[in-house]
Write a protein that holds these residues in place. Structure first.
Motif, PDB file in Angstrom:
ATOM      1  N   GLU A   5       0.880  -1.162   0.000  1.00  0.00           N
ATOM      2  CA  GLU A   5       0.000   0.000   0.000  1.00  0.00           C
ATOM      3  C   GLU A   5       0.916   1.210   0.000  1.00  0.00           C
ATOM      4  O   GLU A   5       1.622   1.447   0.985  1.00  0.00           O
ATOM      5  N   ALA A   6       0.898   1.933  -1.092  1.00  0.00           N
ATOM      6  CA  ALA A   6       1.743   3.121  -1.182  1.00  0.00           C
ATOM      7  C   ALA A   6       0.837   4.343  -1.227  1.00  0.00           C
ATOM      8  O   ALA A   6      -0.054   4.435  -2.068  1.00  0.00           O
ATOM      9  N   ILE A   7       1.057   5.256  -0.282  1.00  0.00           N
ATOM     10  CA  ILE A   7       0.283   6.503  -0.239  1.00  0.00           C
ATOM     11  C   ILE A   7       1.174   7.583  -0.831  1.00  0.00           C
ATOM     12  O   ILE A   7       2.257   7.852  -0.307  1.00  0.00           O
ATOM     13  N   ILE A   8       0.726   8.142  -1.954  1.00  0.00           N
ATOM     14  CA  ILE A   8       1.588   9.063  -2.707  1.00  0.00           C
ATOM     15  C   ILE A   8       0.805  10.311  -3.133  1.00  0.00           C
ATOM     16  O   ILE A   8      -0.407  10.383  -2.990  1.00  0.00           O
ATOM     17  N   ARG A   9       1.541  11.254  -3.705  1.00  0.00           N
ATOM     18  CA  ARG A   9       0.905  12.465  -4.245  1.00  0.00           C
ATOM     19  C   ARG A   9       0.102  12.097  -5.492  1.00  0.00           C
ATOM     20  O   ARG A   9       0.611  11.353  -6.349  1.00  0.00           O
ATOM     21  N   PRO A  10      -1.116  12.657  -5.627  1.00  0.00           N
ATOM     22  CA  PRO A  10      -1.915  12.372  -6.826  1.00  0.00           C
ATOM     23  C   PRO A  10      -1.161  12.709  -8.120  1.00  0.00           C
ATOM     24  O   PRO A  10      -1.310  12.017  -9.128  1.00  0.00           O
ATOM     25  N   VAL A  16       4.142   6.664 -11.676  1.00  0.00           N
ATOM     26  CA  VAL A  16       4.241   5.394 -10.955  1.00  0.00           C
ATOM     27  C   VAL A  16       3.600   4.279 -11.770  1.00  0.00           C
ATOM     28  O   VAL A  16       4.165   3.178 -11.891  1.00  0.00           O
ATOM     29  N   GLN A  17       2.446   4.564 -12.348  1.00  0.00           N
ATOM     30  CA  GLN A  17       1.751   3.520 -13.120  1.00  0.00           C
ATOM     31  C   GLN A  17       2.611   3.073 -14.306  1.00  0.00           C
ATOM     32  O   GLN A  17       2.740   1.878 -14.575  1.00  0.00           O
ATOM     33  N   GLU A  18       3.225   4.037 -14.992  1.00  0.00           N
ATOM     34  CA  GLU A  18       4.109   3.688 -16.110  1.00  0.00           C
ATOM     35  C   GLU A  18       5.310   2.894 -15.618  1.00  0.00           C
ATOM     36  O   GLU A  18       5.713   1.908 -16.247  1.00  0.00           O
ATOM     37  N   GLU A  22       6.372  -0.908 -16.727  1.00  0.00           N
ATOM     38  CA  GLU A  22       7.696  -1.206 -17.286  1.00  0.00           C
ATOM     39  C   GLU A  22       8.429  -2.262 -16.467  1.00  0.00           C
ATOM     40  O   GLU A  22       9.224  -3.036 -17.007  1.00  0.00           O
ATOM     41  N   ALA A  23       8.163  -2.297 -15.173  1.00  0.00           N
ATOM     42  CA  ALA A  23       8.814  -3.273 -14.295  1.00  0.00           C
ATOM     43  C   ALA A  23       8.109  -4.630 -14.318  1.00  0.00           C
ATOM     44  O   ALA A  23       8.480  -5.536 -13.570  1.00  0.00           O
ATOM     45  N   GLY A  24       7.079  -4.746 -15.140  1.00  0.00           N
ATOM     46  CA  GLY A  24       6.364  -6.022 -15.230  1.00  0.00           C
ATOM     47  C   GLY A  24       5.357  -6.228 -14.117  1.00  0.00           C
ATOM     48  O   GLY A  24       5.037  -7.362 -13.759  1.00  0.00           O
ATOM     49  N   ILE A  25       4.863  -5.119 -13.581  1.00  0.00           N
ATOM     50  CA  ILE A  25       3.858  -5.168 -12.505  1.00  0.00           C
ATOM     51  C   ILE A  25       2.641  -4.370 -12.986  1.00  0.00           C
ATOM     52  O   ILE A  25       2.499  -3.183 -12.659  1.00  0.00           O
ATOM     53  N   PRO A  26       1.766  -5.010 -13.775  1.00  0.00           N
ATOM     54  CA  PRO A  26       0.683  -4.241 -14.404  1.00  0.00           C
ATOM     55  C   PRO A  26      -0.582  -4.096 -13.559  1.00  0.00           C
ATOM     56  O   PRO A  26      -1.406  -3.231 -13.851  1.00  0.00           O
ATOM     57  N   CYS A  27      -0.747  -4.936 -12.524  1.00  0.00           N
ATOM     58  CA  CYS A  27      -2.016  -4.943 -11.789  1.00  0.00           C
ATOM     59  C   CYS A  27      -1.951  -3.997 -10.594  1.00  0.00           C
ATOM     60  O   CYS A  27      -1.016  -4.073  -9.789  1.00  0.00           O
ATOM     61  N   LEU A  28      -2.947  -3.144 -10.472  1.00  0.00           N
ATOM     62  CA  LEU A  28      -2.983  -2.259  -9.307  1.00  0.00           C
ATOM     63  C   LEU A  28      -4.397  -1.771  -9.040  1.00  0.00           C
ATOM     64  O   LEU A  28      -5.260  -1.840  -9.907  1.00  0.00           O
ATOM     65  N   THR A  29      -4.596  -1.303  -7.823  1.00  0.00           N
ATOM     66  CA  THR A  29      -5.842  -0.654  -7.425  1.00  0.00           C
ATOM     67  C   THR A  29      -5.489   0.727  -6.913  1.00  0.00           C
ATOM     68  O   THR A  29      -4.499   0.886  -6.187  1.00  0.00           O
ATOM     69  N   VAL A  30      -6.272   1.722  -7.314  1.00  0.00           N
ATOM     70  CA  VAL A  30      -6.024   3.096  -6.885  1.00  0.00           C
ATOM     71  C   VAL A  30      -7.221   3.587  -6.066  1.00  0.00           C
ATOM     72  O   VAL A  30      -8.356   3.447  -6.500  1.00  0.00           O
ATOM     73  N   ILE A  62      -2.529   0.141  -4.399  1.00  0.00           N
ATOM     74  CA  ILE A  62      -2.415  -1.199  -3.817  1.00  0.00           C
ATOM     75  C   ILE A  62      -1.931  -2.149  -4.903  1.00  0.00           C
ATOM     76  O   ILE A  62      -2.517  -2.213  -5.990  1.00  0.00           O
ATOM     77  N   CYS A  63      -0.851  -2.873  -4.620  1.00  0.00           N
ATOM     78  CA  CYS A  63      -0.341  -3.896  -5.544  1.00  0.00           C
ATOM     79  C   CYS A  63      -0.158  -5.193  -4.767  1.00  0.00           C
ATOM     80  O   CYS A  63       0.471  -5.178  -3.695  1.00  0.00           O
TER      81      CYS A  63
END
Ligand SMILES: Nc1ncnc2c1ncn2[C@@H]1O[C@H](COP(=O)(O)OP(=O)(O)OP(=O)(O)O)[C@@H](O)[C@H]1O
Ligand SMILES: [Mg+2]
Length: 113
Positions: A5-10, A16-18, A22-30, A62-63
């Motif tokens: 769970e990463a809490i970041i600036r909007p 971050v999504q890009e 690129e790192a091979g981690i495509p699934c996330l929840t915002v 969330i990843c």
């Protein structure tokens, strides 16, 4: 498996999504969130009256990832979400017991691959 769970600036969401993709981690929840951290100067910047209850607008990403992707995922957040200022956010890491891909009923690591 781990959950981040990463809490970041909007404003850092797209970078971050890009980076994750690129790192091979495509699934996330915002999730849009509001909160406050340790550092106090934020509230002091606000004029006069008691403003300590002011909440900052942030987003939570969330990843759920394999153990082997953990360091890579953390690196993406550290590289893409920072501005070298206070208020850049935080990363929380959890162990995940299981995952199930509903469409295939596959469980465990295969469900997030
Ligand atoms: N311990 C915590 N528990 C839950 N949420 C937190 C915690 N720390 C920070 N957050 C969330 O992260 C957001 C950003 O926190 P922030 O980066 O300002 O942390 P900080 O502790 O104040 O550190 P900094 O000095 O870098 O600002 C907060 O607005 C809050 O939503
Ligand atoms: Mg802060």
């Amino acid at each position: 498996m781990k959950k981040i769970e990463a809490i970041i600036r909007p404003s850092k969401l797209q970078d971050v999504q890009e980076g994750l993709k690129e790192a091979g981690i495509p699934c996330l929840t915002v999730v849009p969130v509001k909160g406050t951290g340790l550092q106090k100067s934020y509230s002091e910047r606000y004029r006069g009256t008691e403003q300590t209850m002011i909440l900052q607008t942030r987003i939570m990403i969330i990843c759920v990832i394999s153990d082997e992707n953990l360091d890579k995922c953390i690196d993406v957040f550290l590289e893409c979400a920072g501005t070298d200022q206070v208020g850049d956010g935080k990363i929380f890491i959890y162990d995940v017991q299981d995952a199930i891909r509903i469409s295939t009923k596959v469980r465990g690591g295969e469900a997030i691959r």
